[in-house]
Structures are given as C-alpha cells and as structure tokens.
Design an enzyme around this catalytic site. Structure first.
Site, PDB file in Angstrom:
ATOM      1  N   GLU A   4       0.828  -1.213   0.000  1.00 38.10           N
ATOM      2  CA  GLU A   4       0.000   0.000   0.000  1.00 38.10           C
ATOM      3  C   GLU A   4       0.864   1.265   0.000  1.00 38.10           C
ATOM      4  O   GLU A   4       0.545   2.244  -0.663  1.00 38.10           O
ATOM      5  CB  GLU A   4      -0.946   0.013   1.211  1.00 38.10           C
ATOM      6  CG  GLU A   4      -2.127  -0.918   1.055  1.00 38.10           C
ATOM      7  CD  GLU A   4      -3.008  -0.560  -0.141  1.00 38.10           C
ATOM      8  OE1 GLU A   4      -3.103   0.615  -0.487  1.00 38.10           O
ATOM      9  OE2 GLU A   4      -3.587  -1.490  -0.743  1.00 38.10           O
TER      10      GLU A   4
ATOM     11  N   CYS B 102     -13.045   1.809 -14.863  1.00 37.00           N
ATOM     12  CA  CYS B 102     -13.539   3.188 -14.768  1.00 37.00           C
ATOM     13  C   CYS B 102     -12.357   4.153 -14.865  1.00 37.00           C
ATOM     14  O   CYS B 102     -12.129   4.979 -14.001  1.00 37.00           O
ATOM     15  CB  CYS B 102     -14.302   3.362 -13.453  1.00 37.00           C
ATOM     16  SG  CYS B 102     -15.277   4.869 -13.432  1.00 37.00           S
TER      17      CYS B 102
ATOM     18  N   CYS C 273     -17.222   1.358 -19.993  1.00 42.43           N
ATOM     19  CA  CYS C 273     -18.533   1.203 -19.332  1.00 42.43           C
ATOM     20  C   CYS C 273     -19.254  -0.090 -19.726  1.00 42.43           C
ATOM     21  O   CYS C 273     -19.834  -0.748 -18.860  1.00 42.43           O
ATOM     22  CB  CYS C 273     -19.405   2.417 -19.608  1.00 42.43           C
ATOM     23  SG  CYS C 273     -18.686   3.917 -18.918  1.00 42.43           S
TER      24      CYS C 273
ATOM     25  N   CYS D 198     -18.348  -2.785 -17.404  1.00 44.43           N
ATOM     26  CA  CYS D 198     -18.373  -2.471 -15.971  1.00 44.43           C
ATOM     27  C   CYS D 198     -19.491  -3.230 -15.254  1.00 44.43           C
ATOM     28  O   CYS D 198     -20.651  -3.187 -15.695  1.00 44.43           O
ATOM     29  CB  CYS D 198     -18.564  -0.960 -15.796  1.00 44.43           C
ATOM     30  SG  CYS D 198     -18.637  -0.492 -14.057  1.00 44.43           S
TER      31      CYS D 198
ATOM     32  N   CYS E  89     -25.436   3.226 -12.918  1.00 39.63           N
ATOM     33  CA  CYS E  89     -24.446   4.313 -12.938  1.00 39.63           C
ATOM     34  C   CYS E  89     -24.995   5.513 -13.721  1.00 39.63           C
ATOM     35  O   CYS E  89     -25.164   5.443 -14.941  1.00 39.63           O
ATOM     36  CB  CYS E  89     -23.152   3.824 -13.578  1.00 39.63           C
ATOM     37  SG  CYS E  89     -21.956   5.161 -13.731  1.00 39.63           S
TER      38      CYS E  89
HETATM   39 FE1  SF4 Z   1     -17.337   4.043 -14.350  1.00 42.29          FE
HETATM   40 FE2  SF4 Z   1     -19.986   4.113 -14.397  1.00 42.29          FE
HETATM   41 FE3  SF4 Z   1     -18.655   3.544 -16.600  1.00 42.29          FE
HETATM   42 FE4  SF4 Z   1     -18.711   1.816 -14.560  1.00 42.29          FE
HETATM   43  S1  SF4 Z   1     -20.412   2.443 -15.818  1.00 42.29           S
HETATM   44  S2  SF4 Z   1     -16.940   2.394 -15.804  1.00 42.29           S
HETATM   45  S3  SF4 Z   1     -18.724   3.189 -12.835  1.00 42.29           S
HETATM   46  S4  SF4 Z   1     -18.621   5.470 -15.516  1.00 42.29           S
END
Ligand code: SF4
Length: 387
Positions: free
Chosen positions: A43, A198, A205, A208, A214
């Site tokens: 970390e 992200c 997206c 994701c 989102c």
């Molecule tokens: Fe980021 Fe939202 Fe795209 Fe996911 S859907 S990568 S959280 S902007």
C-alpha cells in the site's frame, strides 16, 4: 443522487463487485500469502506509483526485509537504497520509522487495531482501512485516487471531488457500501474496477459490473466526471545545475541533511541559478554561457570550498518535483584546487561507492546517462591494443 444507499442496491453492488473481482483480479505478488506487513509495504509503495513499477520493488523489499523486525533493524540508507527510483522518499523514511515504532510498542508484530495502525507514521485513514480490510478482513471503508473517481461517477458528482464537502460525501458513501463479509476483496475489487475499467480517459462502461445503476454511464457524463480541481496548482520554474567535480577518479558528493529536499539520500554538487534568471520564460538563455559558468564556479567554491574549471556536458533534462518545474543542466570539472570546506558535508566517493549509495533520482540518472558511459569509454580507449 441515485439510491445506492438503499439496502437492496447495496447488497447487489457488493455481489457484483465480489463476483467481478473473483474472475478479473490481477495476479499480484502481494495478493499471495497475505499478511498485514506485506499489505502495508504494497500500500505504501502503490501511493503515487503504478502497479507495474511497484511489483519488482515490492519483491526485492520483502525478500530483503521479510518481517517488521528485519525492517526495523536495518539502516535507513539501506532502506533508501532499495527504494531508489520509486520517488517520494518520505514514504520510505516513514515506513522505516513506523517499523521501529512497531518493534518498540508492539513487540515487532504489525498491530491489528485500527487506532494503533492509524497512529503509525505515514498511515492515514485510507491506508489503515486498506491494510486492515485486506489482511484481517475488518469492515473498513477506503477512499483513494481510483475509488474517488469511481464513487464520483456512481454518485453523479459533478463538482470537484477533492473539495472537503465532497470528500465527506464520498467517505460516507464508502462507509455505506463496505460489506461485513469479504471487505478486503470488496475494497480491492473497487480499486481494481476504478483503475482497470472506470479509467479517467475512455472508461470501459460496457464491461463495468456497476453500469446498470451508474448515472454517469446513463447520461454520458464520463468526460465531465470527475470534475477538474477547482484550484490549479501554481508551478514555479527552477534552474539548477549538477556539477560533477572529479579528483583522482573520485567524485564530490554529500549525504543530504535532514530538513532539505532528498534528506537521507546522496547527491552531487547542485547549484541553483534561479535567482539569476531574470526572464523565466526565456530561461537559461537570459545569461550567456560564460556568465553562467563564472556564476557556477563561484557558487561551487562558496558551497564546497573548491576552485574548479567547469565545462558543460551534453546531459540536460526537465523534471518536476512537487510544485517545481526544474530545468537541470550539468557541468564537469577535472581541474580542482583547494580543500573541502569542513562544514560543507562533502566528501570524495569512488565510482563504486556512487553506485552503492542511495542517490536521488536525477543524480542517479545523471550517473547512468553521463558518468558511467564516460568511464566505460575511457576504459575502452585505455585497453585498445596499440597499432
Ligand atoms: Fe465508471 Fe460508471 Fe462507466 Fe462503470 S459504468 S466504468 S462506474 S462510468
């Protein structure tokens, strides 16, 4: 703001993040044989440094210092040597100081209480939460670069996320989503989604796991969230020169004392000419070369006590340190007279010692890109058979 905090959504989000992390987690060395000590080192190294850069440094570090006790017993110079090239050396010094504190107050065992961890040098709320959630499964929230961006997008936060009211909001969000089971994998999953999916530029997206709720994805706000910082850093230009002063195959160097930039690391003679540059935009060209050399020779003498005849070397770089933007040139002198000023801290080092001691990053670059090739060339010329 979307209803992320409502229990059904939180439970779903936790499942989605954990499932994604199980299948997509990168195979990183600190994710094997997890312990608070090994997680702590990773970390600290990962602060302001890319994962790919950290991997080899982390392996060398834990191999040389496999326990807190081994780290506490080491000399600071050895710790800094292993850190050389990672930058932000304050991290290494604080790591070492924290190891000594753990050796004294916790019998060399990394503490597992949140308050004890937070009391260690170099550890803030994020790092304490990350270490303890990952290595001891304590349900603690995290907030760092990648998760700031991820949460800001999940919350549709259109103002600067580093603003103090927004930081409070983001911490509140982090607290509300961290699960009681597997918080370590959950937190790592969030950081990994933040860094791999992200991304700041072109987030992926469609891939994701959190896209269904989102607002940033739904409204195509990816380019405006996270919002830019409200106060821009004011950069200052600096004009510095490294002077390689050489006598009988040795080089004039000093261990930088406490309280100065790069304290605890070694450096060659370094002269700052910023006060002589009257037009920052024009830079070094505001002074002719001869005038610069005269100024440098007189400042080298003031600093070290030695008289030199400097000549320019072709090695020059631009680099940034905190708010400074530095143009760094270099000079070399093999004609040296006088004695080193006693209180200056300078001493003569052999090339071998220069290679063994921990140097700051620009001095090391200078050594590798100018000094070593020069010496190799000189050796090759000496060993060439006579025609
Ligand atoms: Fe980021 Fe939202 Fe795209 Fe996911 S859907 S990568 S959280 S902007």
């Amino acid at each position: 703001m979307p209803l992320w905090n409502a229990p059904p959504y939180v439970a779903r989000m936790q499942r989605q993040v954990l499932q994604w992390f199980t299948s997509q987690a990168r195979d990183l060395p600190w994710r094997q044989n997890i312990s608070p000590y090994r997680t702590w080192i990773s970390e600290i190294m990962l602060q302001q440094t890319q994962v790919t850069t950290v991997i080899d440094y982390w392996k060398r570090f834990v191999q040389r210092f496999p326990t807190v006790k081994a780290l506490a017993a080491a000399d600071e110079s050895e710790v800094l040597k292993l850190w050389e090239g990672l930058g932000y050396y304050r991290r290494a010094r604080q790591l070492h100081a924290a190891a000594r504190q753990i050796a004294e107050r916790h019998a060399g065992q990394f503490p597992t209480s949140y308050d004890d961890v937070l009391a260690l040098p170099g550890i803030g709320r994020y790092t304490a939460g990350a270490i303890l959630s990952i290595s001891t499964n304590q349900s603690l929230p995290i907030l760092e670069g990648n998760t700031i961006r991820l949460y800001a997008r999940l919350l549709g936060m259109k103002t600067d996320p580093t603003r103090s009211d927004n930081q409070k909001e983001l911490w509140k969000f982090a607290e509300s989503i961290v699960p009681s089971r597997n918080p370590g994998d959950f937190n790592q999953g969030l950081m990994e989604i933040g860094s791999q999916v992200c991304r700041l530029k072109s987030p992926d997206c469609p891939a994701c796991p959190l896209k269904s709720r989102c607002p940033t994805f739904q409204n195509q706000w990816q380019d405006i969230i996270p919002a830019a910082k409200e106060k821009r850093t004011q950069y200052e230009s600096r004009f510095e020169t490294i002077a390689l002063i050489e006598r009988r195959g040795k080089y004039l160097c000093r261990l930088v004392p406490a309280g100065q930039r790069w304290a605890g690391l070694w450096d060659f003679v370094r002269i700052d000419l910023t006060d002589q540059i009257h037009n920052i935009d024009v830079g070094y060209q505001t002074l002719d070369e001869q005038r610069q050399r005269q100024l440098l020779e007189s400042r080298v003498q003031e600093t070290t006590g030695l008289e030199t005849q400097l000549s320019w070397t072709p090695w020059t770089i631009r680099h940034g340190v905190t708010r400074y933007r530095i143009q760094l040139r270099s000079v070399h002198s093999q004609r040296v007279q006088g004695r080193i000023k006693s209180a200056s801290g300078f001493q003569w080092l052999t090339l071998h010692q220069v290679q063994e001691h921990p140097f700051n990053v620009t001095a090391r670059k200078f050594c590798e890109q100018y000094l070593l090739p020069l010496k190799q060339q000189a050796t090759a010329q000496r060993t060439q058979p006579r025609q």
